[in-house]
Write a protein that holds these residues in place. Sequence first.
Motif, PDB file in Angstrom:
ATOM      1  N   GLY A 189       0.819  -1.205   0.000  1.00 40.30           N
ATOM      2  CA  GLY A 189       0.000   0.000   0.000  1.00 40.30           C
ATOM      3  C   GLY A 189       0.853   1.254   0.000  1.00 40.30           C
ATOM      4  N   ASP A 190       0.231   2.391  -0.299  1.00 36.31           N
ATOM      5  CA  ASP A 190       0.966   3.648  -0.368  1.00 36.31           C
ATOM      6  C   ASP A 190       1.598   4.013   0.970  1.00 36.31           C
ATOM      7  OD1 ASP A 190       0.405   3.975  -3.061  1.00 36.31           O
ATOM      8  OD2 ASP A 190      -1.432   5.114  -2.696  1.00 36.31           O
ATOM      9  N   ASP A 191       0.913   3.723   2.067  1.00 38.73           N
ATOM     10  CA  ASP A 191       1.476   4.032   3.383  1.00 38.73           C
ATOM     11  C   ASP A 191       2.730   3.211   3.645  1.00 38.73           C
ATOM     12  OD1 ASP A 191      -0.459   5.912   3.875  1.00 38.73           O
ATOM     13  OD2 ASP A 191      -1.728   4.564   5.076  1.00 38.73           O
ATOM     14  N   SER A 192       2.685   1.926   3.308  1.00 40.21           N
ATOM     15  CA  SER A 192       3.857   1.075   3.499  1.00 40.21           C
ATOM     16  C   SER A 192       5.019   1.534   2.630  1.00 40.21           C
ATOM     17  CB  SER A 192       3.508  -0.387   3.184  1.00 40.21           C
ATOM     18  OG  SER A 192       2.559  -0.892   4.089  1.00 40.21           O
ATOM     19  N   LEU A 193       4.708   1.877   1.385  1.00 36.11           N
ATOM     20  CA  LEU A 193       5.759   2.381   0.505  1.00 36.11           C
ATOM     21  C   LEU A 193       6.338   3.688   1.024  1.00 36.11           C
ATOM     22  CD1 LEU A 193       4.322   1.686  -3.062  1.00 36.11           C
ATOM     23  CD2 LEU A 193       6.416   0.724  -2.102  1.00 36.11           C
ATOM     24  N   ARG A 194       5.485   4.563   1.535  1.00 36.37           N
ATOM     25  CA  ARG A 194       5.972   5.838   2.071  1.00 36.37           C
ATOM     26  C   ARG A 194       6.932   5.597   3.230  1.00 36.37           C
ATOM     27  NH1 ARG A 194       1.621   7.912   2.584  1.00 36.37           N
ATOM     28  NH2 ARG A 194       1.648   9.355   0.803  1.00 36.37           N
ATOM     29  N   ASN A 195       6.572   4.708   4.140  1.00 36.99           N
ATOM     30  CA  ASN A 195       7.459   4.416   5.267  1.00 36.99           C
ATOM     31  C   ASN A 195       8.794   3.858   4.789  1.00 36.99           C
ATOM     32  OD1 ASN A 195       5.475   5.235   7.077  1.00 36.99           O
ATOM     33  ND2 ASN A 195       4.651   3.162   7.349  1.00 36.99           N
ATOM     34  N   MET A 196       8.740   2.981   3.805  1.00 35.77           N
ATOM     35  CA  MET A 196       9.960   2.375   3.282  1.00 35.77           C
ATOM     36  C   MET A 196      10.842   3.433   2.616  1.00 35.77           C
ATOM     37  SD  MET A 196      10.210  -0.872   0.670  1.00 35.77           S
ATOM     38  CE  MET A 196       9.629  -2.001   1.937  1.00 35.77           C
ATOM     39  N   ILE A 197      10.240   4.268   1.787  1.00 30.14           N
ATOM     40  CA  ILE A 197      11.013   5.270   1.057  1.00 30.14           C
ATOM     41  C   ILE A 197      11.563   6.329   2.009  1.00 30.14           C
ATOM     42  CG2 ILE A 197      10.829   7.125  -0.655  1.00 30.14           C
ATOM     43  CD1 ILE A 197       8.875   5.298  -2.185  1.00 30.14           C
ATOM     44  N   GLU A 198      10.783   6.732   3.006  1.00 29.23           N
ATOM     45  CA  GLU A 198      11.288   7.713   3.967  1.00 29.23           C
ATOM     46  C   GLU A 198      12.475   7.163   4.742  1.00 29.23           C
ATOM     47  OE1 GLU A 198       7.896   8.811   6.259  1.00 29.23           O
ATOM     48  OE2 GLU A 198       7.175  10.277   4.778  1.00 29.23           O
ATOM     49  N   ASP A 199      12.440   5.890   5.078  1.00 32.19           N
ATOM     50  CA  ASP A 199      13.602   5.279   5.745  1.00 32.19           C
ATOM     51  C   ASP A 199      14.819   5.306   4.832  1.00 32.19           C
ATOM     52  OD1 ASP A 199      12.253   4.757   8.087  1.00 32.19           O
ATOM     53  OD2 ASP A 199      11.782   2.675   7.575  1.00 32.19           O
ATOM     54  N   LEU A 200      14.619   5.000   3.569  1.00 30.79           N
ATOM     55  CA  LEU A 200      15.737   4.997   2.621  1.00 30.79           C
ATOM     56  C   LEU A 200      16.282   6.403   2.399  1.00 30.79           C
ATOM     57  CD1 LEU A 200      14.303   2.471  -0.002  1.00 30.79           C
ATOM     58  CD2 LEU A 200      16.233   2.061   1.549  1.00 30.79           C
ATOM     59  N   GLU A 201      15.417   7.404   2.451  1.00 34.86           N
ATOM     60  CA  GLU A 201      15.863   8.784   2.258  1.00 34.86           C
ATOM     61  C   GLU A 201      16.846   9.229   3.340  1.00 34.86           C
ATOM     62  OE1 GLU A 201      12.035  10.846   0.006  1.00 34.86           O
ATOM     63  OE2 GLU A 201      12.087  10.743   2.190  1.00 34.86           O
ATOM     64  N   HIS A 202      16.800   8.573   4.488  1.00 35.38           N
ATOM     65  CA  HIS A 202      17.701   8.935   5.575  1.00 35.38           C
ATOM     66  C   HIS A 202      19.100   8.337   5.405  1.00 35.38           C
ATOM     67  CE1 HIS A 202      13.880   9.987   7.714  1.00 35.38           C
ATOM     68  NE2 HIS A 202      14.666  10.954   8.161  1.00 35.38           N
ATOM     69  N   VAL A 203      19.284   7.509   4.408  1.00 35.42           N
ATOM     70  CA  VAL A 203      20.619   6.966   4.118  1.00 35.42           C
ATOM     71  C   VAL A 203      21.313   7.973   3.202  1.00 35.42           C
ATOM     72  CG1 VAL A 203      21.925   5.042   3.169  1.00 35.42           C
ATOM     73  CG2 VAL A 203      19.733   4.618   4.323  1.00 35.42           C
ATOM     74  N   PRO A 204      22.318   8.690   3.679  1.00 40.52           N
ATOM     75  CA  PRO A 204      22.829   9.858   2.940  1.00 40.52           C
ATOM     76  C   PRO A 204      23.447   9.545   1.592  1.00 40.52           C
ATOM     77  CG  PRO A 204      24.235   9.353   4.838  1.00 40.52           C
ATOM     78  CD  PRO A 204      23.004   8.517   4.972  1.00 40.52           C
TER      79      PRO A 204
END
Length: 354
Positions: A189-204
Amino acid sequence: MLWYDSTGMSSLTSAYPTSAAGRYPASPCYADWQSAVADSVREPAELCQLLELPPLLVAAAERVADAFPLLVPRTYLSRIRIADPRDPLLLQVLPSAEELAQSAQFCADPLLEADATREGMVLGKYPNRLLILSTGLCAVHCRFCFRRHFPYREDVGRWQRWKATLAHIAAQPSVTEVLLSGGDPLSLGDDSLRNMIEDLEHVPHLRRLRIHSRFPVMIPQRITGELLDLLRGSRLTAVMVFHLNHPAEIDEPLAAAIGRLVDAGVPVLQQGVLLRGVNDQVEILAALYERLIDLRVMPYYLHQLDRVAGAAHFEVAEPTGVWLIQQLRQRLPGYAVPRYVRETANSPSKTVLA
């Protein structure tokens, strides 16, 4: 028989032969994409009845589906000719007795992905990029799927595996791109994808996010406004790679979904598999690639079939594939011809065949 017009787009109204009752399955309307998934066809007998196929196909399909189940959304059925067991779209989804044939050259894990498994949900197959098995779920069970035997562990310690995945990525500063694969990442779902992508965004050190999916080809409604906002607003450059094999898979809803992605600034690429009886003709491939270019989609890869057990009947000889690409280069502009490639276990990159 070719049954698409000069634009490469299937002419659904005129091209599908109708039954004696004058009917063929129409694509149903759903309130959302999750409803379309829930209403998917899972029983060979029902699929054969809907498409008016010979009853003798049912018994064989049921035997094969015990090992690798049938799954196809009803939104895909309106693109399949009724009463035609050799329809190229049907061949991709209907379990066949040919899947039971044994071949010493075909195995459960042709790319040795078990050996490439790293921490959490990661497959370490390529330098500078990592592939994440985001889910084991798909919108469709393609009969040629190279992961049809993969031992997914859906929802078993998922959060712990995701934390291990992030730690593994963070510990490798040379990795600049992650590939969301599966299964199909858009099964989430979009919420799950958002959580996953936001976590990845924190990897510099991450710069790009690539999503490999067949989901919108099956259920175009999956390209939601929320998904577009997520991809457009991410710090990571998002690239979408669709799996498409035949021009008849492109109907108006899919064309519109692709348009929404491109208009949102998301690059869209296409990859497919060369499949015997499905797309192993110059005219079919040329129509597919021309239609994709018209939709602003760049043909990326034409894959030689991975030799997974149960899919031997789809294999096309490599010299035939090379010949097809040569013919396409004579007919199409260079940017409309994909690279013909083979993936080899433990290789750092794909082998370009033509």
